[in-house]
Design an enzyme around this catalytic site. Sequence first.
Site: not given
Ligand SMILES: N[C@H](CCC[C@H](N)C(=O)O)C(=O)O
Length: 294
Positions: A17, A78, A80, A221-222, A230
């Site tokens: 990530n 997030c 990671n 991922e959003r 993630c």
């Molecule tokens: N794209 C996710 C944020 C990063 C999540 C992911 N990279 C992790 O390790 O939790 C969101 O907008 O909710």
Amino acid sequence: MNSLAHRRYLKMNGLGNEIVVLDLRGTQLAVQPREARAIAAAARSRFDQLMVIHDADRPGADARVAIYNADGSASAACGNGTRCVAWAMTHDPAMARPHGETLVLDTDAGRLTAAAAGEFAFTVDMGEPRLRWDEIPLAEPFQDTRRIELQIGPIDAPILHSPSAVSMGNPHAIFWVDDPDAIDLGRIGPLLENHPLFPERANISLAHVAAPDRIVLRVWERGAGLTRACGSAACAALVAAVRLRLALRRAVVTLPGGDLEIEWRESDNHVLMTGPVELEHDGVLAPELFAGAA
Ligand SMILES: N[C@H](CCC[C@H](N)C(=O)O)C(=O)O
């Protein structure tokens, strides 16, 4: 000149990530979404998430962390990236500061703690999962978020249906499938991410429970698209699997980038995530990154 130009950053990853860590402590600076997009767009600093370390603004915290996806959208969580911030704040010569046994980080998802689990590994306490429809959030009042009425594809032969919904401070929909690799997540991910049922969009996971203590996961991922891992999705998938009695409270979640150890602790309802971090390089943000970031 832009306030962020020439500032030093770390390019790291958590199981692939892609993470950039920027330390703005001691300044009143903040990252604008368009600046986050500009940084992500730069070939050298491609990231899935940008983690910005700010001075703590509440007693007891070591720092406050702001999180941006590659599209510039903010996220409250997030996993990671939080491990990468913990490594930077305890190991990087310029970012490390004295700290207690655990690092205390304030995020929009709440107060998280991080503790070393090896030289390049951390355990992050991601806090409690949110499970009510209005906490995910969902646009309709589903009383049971273990399976919600959502499907994609032909009515009589849906490609995906009946996902679980969980928030780790950010919204997740988890579809249960036999083979996560058999579905074109790159094509249907954006449709589901932006589905009207998710007023704040959603991270979309395909999960296969290989054993009560192992879940195989792929994530769209959003705000970032397909990623190699993630962390918050791994936490959400474990919680959802336990709620459906498909998995134990402690399991390994295998993502394309590797394994995370997740535990949904019964004693305090917190979700713990343990996994590696990798430092790739450091660098400075080139001024031209912000030239056209209008
Ligand atoms: N794209 C996710 C944020 C990063 C999540 C992911 N990279 C992790 O390790 O939790 C969101 O907008 O909710």
